[in-house]
Enzyme design. Structure first.
Site, PDB file in Angstrom:
ATOM      1  N   GLU A 179       4.206  -3.914  -2.139  1.00 32.24           N
ATOM      2  CA  GLU A 179       4.509  -3.651  -0.822  1.00 32.24           C
ATOM      3  C   GLU A 179       3.794  -4.964   0.629  1.00 32.24           C
ATOM      4  O   GLU A 179       4.414  -4.828   1.475  1.00 32.24           O
ATOM      5  CB  GLU A 179       4.063  -2.132  -0.510  1.00 32.24           C
ATOM      6  CG  GLU A 179       4.706  -1.281  -1.841  1.00 32.24           C
ATOM      7  CD  GLU A 179       3.502  -1.354  -2.362  1.00 32.24           C
ATOM      8  OE1 GLU A 179       3.705  -0.143  -2.891  1.00 32.24           O
ATOM      9  OE2 GLU A 179       2.858  -2.340  -2.833  1.00 32.24           O
ATOM     10  N   CYS A 200       1.178   2.670  -3.419  1.00 30.97           N
ATOM     11  CA  CYS A 200      -0.164   4.088  -3.163  1.00 30.97           C
ATOM     12  C   CYS A 200      -0.573   4.284  -1.890  1.00 30.97           C
ATOM     13  O   CYS A 200       0.267   3.512  -0.758  1.00 30.97           O
ATOM     14  CB  CYS A 200      -0.999   2.682  -3.943  1.00 30.97           C
ATOM     15  SG  CYS A 200      -1.899   1.052  -2.860  1.00 30.97           S
ATOM     16  N   HIS A 228      -1.101  -5.971  -2.624  1.00 33.30           N
ATOM     17  CA  HIS A 228      -0.321  -5.387  -3.122  1.00 33.30           C
ATOM     18  C   HIS A 228       1.190  -6.155  -2.899  1.00 33.30           C
ATOM     19  O   HIS A 228       1.219  -6.438  -2.005  1.00 33.30           O
ATOM     20  CB  HIS A 228      -0.480  -4.180  -2.477  1.00 33.30           C
ATOM     21  CG  HIS A 228      -1.580  -3.589  -2.854  1.00 33.30           C
ATOM     22  ND1 HIS A 228      -2.427  -2.093  -3.345  1.00 33.30           N
ATOM     23  CD2 HIS A 228      -3.149  -3.881  -2.825  1.00 33.30           C
ATOM     24  CE1 HIS A 228      -3.340  -1.771  -3.548  1.00 33.30           C
ATOM     25  NE2 HIS A 228      -3.931  -3.179  -3.252  1.00 33.30           N
ATOM     26  N   CYS A 285      -0.590   1.678   0.875  1.00 36.07           N
ATOM     27  CA  CYS A 285       0.257   0.710   1.183  1.00 36.07           C
ATOM     28  C   CYS A 285       1.487   1.262   2.032  1.00 36.07           C
ATOM     29  O   CYS A 285       2.019   0.744   2.833  1.00 36.07           O
ATOM     30  CB  CYS A 285       0.747   0.392  -0.289  1.00 36.07           C
ATOM     31  SG  CYS A 285       0.418  -0.849  -1.213  1.00 36.07           S
ATOM     32  N   ASN A 332       2.999  -8.205  -6.365  1.00 37.40           N
ATOM     33  CA  ASN A 332       1.526  -7.986  -6.619  1.00 37.40           C
ATOM     34  C   ASN A 332       1.006  -9.736  -7.439  1.00 37.40           C
ATOM     35  O   ASN A 332       1.292 -10.390  -7.856  1.00 37.40           O
ATOM     36  CB  ASN A 332       0.465  -7.105  -8.068  1.00 37.40           C
ATOM     37  CG  ASN A 332       1.026  -7.159  -8.919  1.00 37.40           C
ATOM     38  OD1 ASN A 332       2.056  -7.643  -9.336  1.00 37.40           O
ATOM     39  ND2 ASN A 332      -0.622  -7.933 -10.287  1.00 37.40           N
ATOM     40  N   VAL A 333       0.084 -10.102  -5.837  1.00 35.67           N
ATOM     41  CA  VAL A 333      -1.276 -10.897  -6.460  1.00 35.67           C
ATOM     42  C   VAL A 333      -2.671 -10.786  -6.497  1.00 35.67           C
ATOM     43  O   VAL A 333      -3.517 -10.062  -5.802  1.00 35.67           O
ATOM     44  CB  VAL A 333      -0.581 -12.623  -4.914  1.00 35.67           C
ATOM     45  CG1 VAL A 333      -1.851 -13.641  -5.420  1.00 35.67           C
ATOM     46  CG2 VAL A 333       0.678 -12.090  -4.793  1.00 35.67           C
ATOM     47  N   GLU A 334      -3.100 -11.486  -7.592  1.00 38.62           N
ATOM     48  CA  GLU A 334      -5.340 -10.909  -7.823  1.00 38.62           C
ATOM     49  C   GLU A 334      -5.515 -13.198  -7.972  1.00 38.62           C
ATOM     50  O   GLU A 334      -4.828 -13.579  -8.502  1.00 38.62           O
ATOM     51  CB  GLU A 334      -4.958 -10.646  -9.552  1.00 38.62           C
ATOM     52  CG  GLU A 334      -4.399  -9.171  -9.036  1.00 38.62           C
ATOM     53  CD  GLU A 334      -3.983  -8.613 -10.898  1.00 38.62           C
ATOM     54  OE1 GLU A 334      -4.048  -7.273 -10.561  1.00 38.62           O
ATOM     55  OE2 GLU A 334      -4.647  -9.262 -11.211  1.00 38.62           O
TER      56      GLU A 334
END
EC number: 3.5.4.5
Length: 329
Positions: free
Chosen positions: A100, A133, A98, A136, A85-87
């Site tokens: 995936e 989720c 996400h 994804c 995950n990258v925010e």
């Protein structure tokens, strides 16, 4: 009588130690493993994909949620990929990537033909693995072998868990087959959007040249945008002159689509060996003029927020070369 030190041997040992440290540092940021490399990490069969999950989670970038999520997937080539995950601090959450999405985008960037098995950790202790989720699961539907993808399900009470198909995890699904003509190329299948730059008298170099606009154009030609016909590509350059690229990936459900900047940032995270986004000093977006879906404002907003303060952002417009398209068809 004491022996004199062998300076040559000492120098050779220092070189070996330096090489070992460099290899260890490179492995720390490794996102793609050959089948042999994966086996050396314990992934000798698909059910062993969790052996690499801690590596994946250590590479996640979750400064907002403080939650690191990892995914490990095996491609049709046998290579094993990590997803994280990258925010982005300062940006709305829906711009996040996400794990995936990260993994599948990296498959596309590496010209993989399909995803075979996928394991996604749903607990911080890397013991439990669950279904992606809903966002994804829908994103995975764009791949050419979507219904055959096997997802690892494992509770904390199970030793190994078992695989379930995406078909079972997404019943009553809305798929590309509901919209696109039969036989249309899907994500991870070869495509050429036959784009060329508008109003340019300059010769466009190959994708191996150092011009960012050429790399962005090559990315746009790989863009998966069958629902709006608005392909686009982004190329980034860091403070050391290294470049990265990515392209717009659409979903039939629209919301799970991934913008070209995020796709290029997947490449950046996967290949920059831990660099911060503030090391991005130049960026180029190539998209159609008057596209139904324009990426320009969103791309500028993202880069203004996360890239170097003086990041040079340029936009070039392109059009479909009908002659080239006729020849390829």
């Amino acid at each position: 009588m004491a022996q004199r030190p062998n300076l040559l041997t000492h120098f050779q040992n220092l070189v070996v130690e330096s090489q070992n440290r460099a290899m260890a540092a490179q492995d720390k940021y490794k996102f793609v493993f050959t089948a042999k490399e994966a086996a050396s990490e314990g992934v000798t069969e698909p059910i062993r994909l969790p052996k690499l999950i801690r590596k994946a989670m250590s590479l996640a970038r979750g400064p907002i949620s403080k939650y690191k999520v990892g995914a490990v997937g095996r491609a049709s080539s046998g290579r094993v990929y990590l997803g994280v995950n990258v925010e982005f601090p300062g940006l709305p959450l829906h711009h996040s990537i996400h794990p995936e999405q990260f993994l599948v985008t990296n498959l596309a960037l590496n010209s993989e033909k399909g995803l075979r098995q996928l394991a996604v950790a749903i607990s911080s202790d890397c013991i439990e693995f669950g279904a992606p989720c809903g966002n994804c699961r829908q994103f995975l539907m764009e791949t050419s072998n979507e219904l055959d993808i096997k997802i690892l399900l494992k509770s904390k009470h199970e030793a190994e868990g078992s695989f379930s198909s995406l078909k079972l995890l997404l019943p009553y699904r809305f798929t590309p087959d509901d919209v696109l003509p039969k036989g249309s190329p899907l994500l991870l299948e070869k495509r050429d959007n036959c784009l060329t730059l508008s109003g340019s008298t300059e010769e466009i170099c190959s994708s191996d040249c150092s011009h960012l606009k050429c790399k962005a154009l090559a990315a746009a030609n790989n863009s998966f945008s069958p629902y709006t016909e608005s392909p686009s590509g982004v190329a980034l350059q860091d403070d050391e002159g290294k470049w990265y690229r990515g392209w717009y990936i659409e979903s039939v459900a629209y919301s799970p689509s991934l913008g070209p900047v995020q796709a290029a940032l997947v490449d950046f995270v996967a290949r920059s060996r831990g660099k911060g986004f503030n090391k991005i000093v130049e960026a180029v977006l190539v998209e159609k003029n008057n596209a139904r879906v324009s990426q320009e404002r969103t791309a500028k907003m993202i880069l203004d927020t996360i890239a170097a303060p003086n990041c040079d952002f340029k936009v070039f417009h392109c059009y479909v070369d009908l002659q080239k398209k006729f020849i390829t068809e």
